[in-house]
Every structure is written in structure tokens, then in C-alpha cells.
Scaffold this active site. Structure first.
Site, PDB file in Angstrom:
ATOM      1  N   HIS A 143      -7.845  -0.362  -1.144  1.00 53.36           N
ATOM      2  CA  HIS A 143      -7.852  -0.757  -2.553  1.00 53.36           C
ATOM      3  C   HIS A 143      -6.464  -1.199  -3.002  1.00 53.36           C
ATOM      4  O   HIS A 143      -5.458  -0.886  -2.358  1.00 53.36           O
ATOM      5  CB  HIS A 143      -8.370   0.392  -3.432  1.00 53.36           C
ATOM      6  N   CYS A 147      -5.545   6.797   1.328  1.00 53.06           N
ATOM      7  CA  CYS A 147      -6.132   5.459   1.259  1.00 53.06           C
ATOM      8  C   CYS A 147      -5.132   4.391   1.709  1.00 53.06           C
ATOM      9  O   CYS A 147      -3.931   4.642   1.791  1.00 53.06           O
ATOM     10  CB  CYS A 147      -6.613   5.158  -0.160  1.00 53.06           C
TER      11      CYS A 147
END
Length: 299
Positions: free
Chosen positions: A237, A253
Site C-alpha cells: 500500500h 507491510c
């Protein structure tokens, strides 16, 4: 029956309020059919209603095309859409002396633009590309690459998980924040993601940029991965702070620039292959072996 199908198609076009178009003859799934080669957009499409608009187009035209229409097929057949989405990046706009407080209010498809519907040959070609696309991430190199077979299409800087363990309220337990390795695939997206601090599980709607200015959080898809049959909650992301790229900074992440996240999203449909590795020996541009810093102390 033919009259009923024709009526249903016309009614759905009118309902979508976006389909004034130039006609050309193509083949539908069951017979010869007339449908637009181009979709002419009759209103400005903002980021905040972009996905609803694209979904409406897919719903209308999937019933009459000779192939299964998807958002990824439609957009990859119109690469200018990706370019426009990339240009909603806060830092790209800042470089143009434009401050964007709310990215969701930006126009991404202006009124009057035309969207080309893929013919069956274009759709088959794009689906073949999707089937041979792989996302490759090397953690200590801080790089994400997109390959079509052995050909590198893109290379982007990333940030990865920190080398520490921490209790996260979001999961309710202590977590190893190091980015996990393995092979797997893209299994889903969150097109209107919730922004939250994993440490305390509190939502936030604004973000402090690298230039210390405050803006609302952008709407850009988060991409969910599965590695070795396990979903770690490890997403690909965008980060609103690109100064953290090239660092072990996240809660696990893979972070990217806002502009890069749009490219990755449209080049990595569901089921696209993903490899996340930890290789310290890499080749530089001259073909020489370079030994990277062992950021996780694995060796």
C-alpha cells in the site's frame, strides 16, 4: 427474446448515465451484437466515486462482451487512466506548486473523455499478460519489481517492516514486525481502506506529510497478499511519507509511493504471482555482485 435483451441493454445504459458512444459491430457471447467501441464520459469523475463508476461500466458491458470484462482489463486498455491516477500523488502535485488537501475531490476522468472498450483480441492479449506477470520484492534491497515473464516492466522503491517485536492492539498480541518472505499471490484489494494505527487500533483521517503539512488521507487501493498459503495481513500500500522509503519502518507491510501504488494495483490483478525474498547478494547495473546490509540480522 431479442427485443427484450435489446431493451434491457438500453435501459441499463440510461441508468448508468455515462454511455453516449460511437457504435461498432463486434461479437457478443452468443450472437452478433452492436455495442459501443468507445464510452464517452458525460460528467467529471472524482477519485471518491471513481471505483463506483468503473464498476458500473463493468456491470453494463460484461453482459454483452464476448469475454469476461473486468476493471483491470478496461483500465489497462486505456493506460491514460493510470497516468491520471498517478498524478493525484500529493508530491507530484506539490512539484507543480499545487497543494492538495483532499485527494478524493480531484478529477480523474474529465467530462468528454472517451474510454475504449477492449475487443476480444485485446482482452485475450491483456489476460495473457496478467497470467505471466509477477511481483518480486527483495526486502534488504528495498525494491519492488514487476516482471512479465523474465522482462522487468517496473522497479519501485519501498519500505519494509521494522526489525522488532511489538504488541499491536489491532491483532491483540505481540507481533514480529519484520516483513515475511515466501511465494504466493495477490488475493484481494481494499479500494477504500481504513487508515489505522496498528499499535492502538485508532482510526485516523488526516496525515502529516514530509513537508509538515496536514492533509486528508488519500483513497488508493491496498493490495492483500498470501504467502505460502498464509494471509499475514501483509499489504502492499502507499505511504503518505515517501521519506521512509528505503528503510525498515513499517509494521510489516510493503509501502510505496502513492503514484507507484496505482501502477502496482493495475498490473497485479487477483491471482498475480508474488515473491517476497531476502537476498543479500544482488547484481548492480554493471553486473557486479553487491552485498546488501543484513537489516534483519538473518545472517
Amino acid at each position: 427474446m431479442k427485443l427484450f435483451k435489446a431493451f434491457l441493454i438500453v435501459f441499463t445504459w440510461l441508468l448508468s448515465n455515462s454511455l453516449l458512444a460511437q457504435n461498432t459491430k463486434v461479437y457478443s457471447r452468443d450472437k452478433e451484437q452492436i455495442y459501443p467501441e468507445y464510452i464517452q464520459v458525460d460528467r467529471n469523475i472524482l477519485v471518491e466515486n471513481y471505483f463506483q463508476f468503473m464498476d458500473s461500466l463493468v456491470t453494463v458491458y460484461d453482459s454483452i462482451t464476448s469475454y469476461t470484462l473486468t476493471e483491470h482489463l478496461l483500465v489497462r486498455n486505456n493506460p491514460w487512466i493510470i497516468d491520471t491516477l498517478q498524478n493525484t500523488d500529493y508530491y507530484r502535485m506539490k512539484a507543480r506548486d499545487s497543494f492538495v488537501y483532499n485527494q478524493k475531490k480531484m478529477i480523474v476522468i474529465p467530462k468528454g473523455n472517451r474510454i475504449r472498450l477492449p475487443d476480444s483480441h485485446s482482452a485475450d492479449s491483456l489476460n495473457n499478460v496478467f497470467n505471466h506477470t509477477q511481483i518480486d520484492i527483495n526486502i534488504p534491497e528495498f525494491k519492488l519489481r514487476i516482471f512479465h515473464d523474465a522482462v522487468k516492466m517496473y522497479e519501485f522503491p519501498i519500505r519494509v517492516g521494522r526489525n522488532e517485536k511489538k504488541f499491536l492492539e489491532m491483532s491483540g498480541r505481540e507481533e514480529d514486525l519484520r516483513t515475511k518472505t515466501g511465494t504466493g499471490s495477490i488475493v484481494g484489494y481494499n479500494k477504500d481502506p481504513r487508515y489505522a494505527n496498528p499499535a492502538n487500533n485508532h482510526d485516523y483521517t488526516v496525515t502529516r506529510r514530509d513537508d509538515k503539512k496536514i492533509t486528508l488521507v488519500p483513497q488508493i487501493p491496498f493490495i492483500e497478499t498470501e504467502l505460502n498459503g498464509i494471509r499475514y495481513g501483509q499489504m502492499i500500500h502507499p505511504t503518505t511519507n515517501p521519506e521512509t522509503l528505503g528503510k525498515a519502518y513499517s509494521n510489516g507491510c510493503i509501502g510505496t509511493k502513492e503514484a507507484d501504488a496505482w501502477v502496482i494495483y493495475y498490473y497485479a490483478p487477483v491471482n498475480a504471482k508474488v515473491t517476497i525474498r531476502y537476498d543479500l547478494r544482488v547484481l548492480n547495473e554493471n553486473g557486479d555482485i553487491v552485498i546488501l546490509k543484513d537489516i534483519y540480522g538473518y545472517q
